[in-house]
Design an enzyme around this catalytic site. Structure first.
Site, mmCIF file in Angstrom:
data_model
loop_
_atom_site.group_PDB
_atom_site.id
_atom_site.type_symbol
_atom_site.label_atom_id
_atom_site.label_comp_id
_atom_site.label_asym_id
_atom_site.label_seq_id
_atom_site.Cartn_x
_atom_site.Cartn_y
_atom_site.Cartn_z
ATOM 1 N N HIS A 63 0.952 -1.050 0.037
ATOM 2 C CA HIS A 63 -0.151 -0.117 0.124
ATOM 3 C C HIS A 63 0.893 1.053 -0.022
ATOM 4 C CE1 HIS A 63 -3.496 -2.303 1.367
ATOM 5 N NE2 HIS A 63 -2.716 -3.142 1.802
ATOM 6 N N ARG A 65 -0.160 4.457 -0.926
ATOM 7 C CA ARG A 65 -0.863 5.186 -0.486
ATOM 8 C C ARG A 65 -1.255 6.576 -1.478
ATOM 9 N NH1 ARG A 65 -2.927 2.592 3.674
ATOM 10 N NH2 ARG A 65 -1.601 2.361 5.537
ATOM 11 N N ASN A 95 -6.932 0.634 -2.463
ATOM 12 C CA ASN A 95 -7.743 1.201 -1.431
ATOM 13 C C ASN A 95 -7.023 2.423 -1.141
ATOM 14 O OD1 ASN A 95 -5.858 -0.670 -0.357
ATOM 15 N ND2 ASN A 95 -6.801 -0.287 1.681
ATOM 16 N N HIS A 179 -8.515 -10.501 0.923
ATOM 17 C CA HIS A 179 -8.133 -10.140 2.580
ATOM 18 C C HIS A 179 -9.470 -11.030 3.123
ATOM 19 C CE1 HIS A 179 -7.173 -7.267 5.847
ATOM 20 N NE2 HIS A 179 -8.172 -8.368 6.351
ATOM 21 N N HIS A 237 -1.954 -12.739 3.284
ATOM 22 C CA HIS A 237 -1.505 -12.411 4.386
ATOM 23 C C HIS A 237 -2.257 -13.420 5.660
ATOM 24 C CE1 HIS A 237 -4.867 -10.011 4.581
ATOM 25 N NE2 HIS A 237 -4.289 -8.767 4.083
ATOM 26 N N ASP A 311 2.722 -6.566 2.846
ATOM 27 C CA ASP A 311 1.623 -5.940 3.078
ATOM 28 C C ASP A 311 2.116 -4.373 3.588
ATOM 29 O OD1 ASP A 311 -1.005 -5.181 3.318
ATOM 30 O OD2 ASP A 311 -1.429 -6.240 5.237
ATOM 31 N N HIS A 315 1.706 4.381 8.097
ATOM 32 C CA HIS A 315 1.049 5.582 8.707
ATOM 33 C C HIS A 315 1.847 6.184 9.487
ATOM 34 C CE1 HIS A 315 -2.930 3.364 7.806
ATOM 35 N NE2 HIS A 315 -2.313 2.269 8.524
#
Length: 446
Positions: A63, A65, A95, A179, A237, A311, A315
């Site tokens: 991810h 972002r 996402n 997922h 995962h 994965d 953040h």
């Protein structure tokens, strides 16, 4: 004509370790032999004696972002961290904001990567309860696959309509990555512990809330649906030993219709680490017990689990430094995944050949990535040099993630990635990422 010659490397490839040279011409591996002489005075020679040469890693789940969440990360920053960790190709998840759930939004992400990525790239298309028409437009030769959130989604990406789910599984010939966590089970558990603790639930209850039961219910349903419809399913995962029972090791990977991966954090951490690491190791699915960790590792070794991924999901520290219910799940991993796996090698837990199989060869087989994932003549020259005896410690000044932190901070690794080549270009050397963008859009031999 650009020529690179890597001399006297310990080459790890296709189940063997042997000493040899590799000649690269215009980004393609042209010759692999015991002794290759420079064919031009302009050849760039790398003396690799004492180092191991591995195929570039293909990380099938990250991810990065972008777009929309670029205060956490960007394709530029995270692909730089990736090549520092020996990851030369990545597959990024849908996402973002906006979500990649239309062809238009998907191609916008490809356009960003074409201008900013240090590594090779592809993107997953996102499924929802109402975008089957868009799913059917996806070109399987140009896109890694379809991502379905059967739990823990953002926006409207939770696919919880079982009728729609069966239609998607039946209608698409894309590889479906899922997922798997059962939302009803998680919601019931959350209600129990929110009533008891309010928002400040102890972090060590995370694997109780996002429980083994929640994972197994969802994974087993997805596997059953894939068997019913004949869909090609890859479960992301895995976090529990119980789930590994759902997967097969009796047939070659190329013939499997149902596959699974395990991520670095589920192999490295256990619930014993929550007291020290807190929300820094809050992931979905949750890091679970030491028994689960050991069972996942065993399933990796015996080939019920096919791929190791990261994965990678950064953040900011400010976001992570919150009470349980407000701290987001996910953490940065691409820079430190291979060094972590090499620690297991040093412990005698896994061979170099097996690491390469699970991080390089198998993602290429599973996603049918064209001419990558191996050290073979005629293949793209995505390569990494590793020094197995060159210790270094993860600290603030050598962390390349935009978020600026790592769950491995303070860890000393015995091995380091010294050089990374993407399409024959040196993109990284000893903690320095070179300027210039050499990543290419991945293509798929389907």
């Amino acid at each position: 004509m650009q020529q690179v010659l890597i001399k006297d490397a310990q080459i790890v490839n296709e189940g063997k370790v042997f000493t040899g040279d590799v000649l690269i011409i215009d980004g393609i591996i042209r010759e692999i032999a015991e002794n290759i002489s420079a064919k031009s005075p302009d050849v760039n020679i790398f003396h690799a004696e004492g180092k191991h040469l591995l195929p570039g890693i293909i990380d099938d789940q990250v991810h990065f972002r972008e777009p929309g969440l670029t205060h956490k990360a960007t394709i530029a920053t995270e692909s730089a961290a990736a090549v520092a960790g020996g990851i030369t190709s990545f597959i990024e998840m849908p996402n973002t904001n906006p979500q990649a759930t239309t062809i238009e939004k998907l191609e916008e992400k490809f356009a960003i990567a074409s201008k900013t990525s240090h590594a090779n790239y592809s993107f997953m298309f996102g499924g929802t309860n109402d975008n089957l028409d868009e799913i059917l437009k996806v070109d399987k030769k140009k896109v890694a696959g379809l991502k379905l959130f059967l739990g823990s989604s953002t926006g409207n990406m939770l696919v919880d309509d079982e009728e729609v789910l069966e239609k998607i599984f039946s209608a698409t010939d894309l590889l479906i990555s899922a997922h798997c966590e059962d939302e009803n089970t998680i919601r019931k558990n959350m209600e129990i512990y929110t009533e008891r603790y309010g928002e400040d639930i102890p972090i060590n209850l995370h694997p109780i809330i996002r429980s083994e039961e929640a994972c197994y219910i969802s994974s087993s349903k997805a596997v059953a649906l894939a068997k019913k419809t004949g869909a090609r399913l890859h479960v992301f995962h895995l976090s529990t030993g119980k789930e590994t029972e759902l997967f097969d090791n009796t047939i070659p990977l190329k013939d499997k219709k149902i596959t699974a991966e395990v991520c670095i954090h589920h192999l490295w951490f256990s619930d014993e680490d929550y007291d020290e690491k807190g929300t820094l190791i809050k992931w979905n699915p949750a890091v679970k017990t030491e028994t689960d960790r050991k069972q996942l590792f065993q399933a990796l070794l015996d080939d019920r689990l096919d791929v190791i991924a990261t994965d990678h999901a950064p953040h900011t520290l400010e976001e992570k430094d919150n009470v349980y219910t407000k701290a987001p799940s996910g953490g940065p991993l691409v820079q430190h995944a291979l060094p972590a796996m090499l620690e297991f090698y040093h412990e005698g837990a896994i061979s170099l050949e097996k690491i390469v199989e699970k991080m390089c060869h198998n993602p290429a087989i599973l996603f049918e990535v064209e001419k990558r994932g191996y050290i073979r003549e005629g293949y793209k020259a995505d390569l990494i040099l590793v020094d197995l005896n060159n210790p270094w410690t993860v600290q603030k000044d050598n962390i390349l993630y935009k978020c600026g932190w790592s769950p491995f901070e303070g860890t000393t690794f015995k091995s380091r990635v010294t050089h990374t080549f993407v399409n024959g270009n040196l993109v990284y050397k000893n903690f320095k990422v070179y300027e210039g963008l050499h990543g290419e859009r991945l293509t798929f031999d389907r």
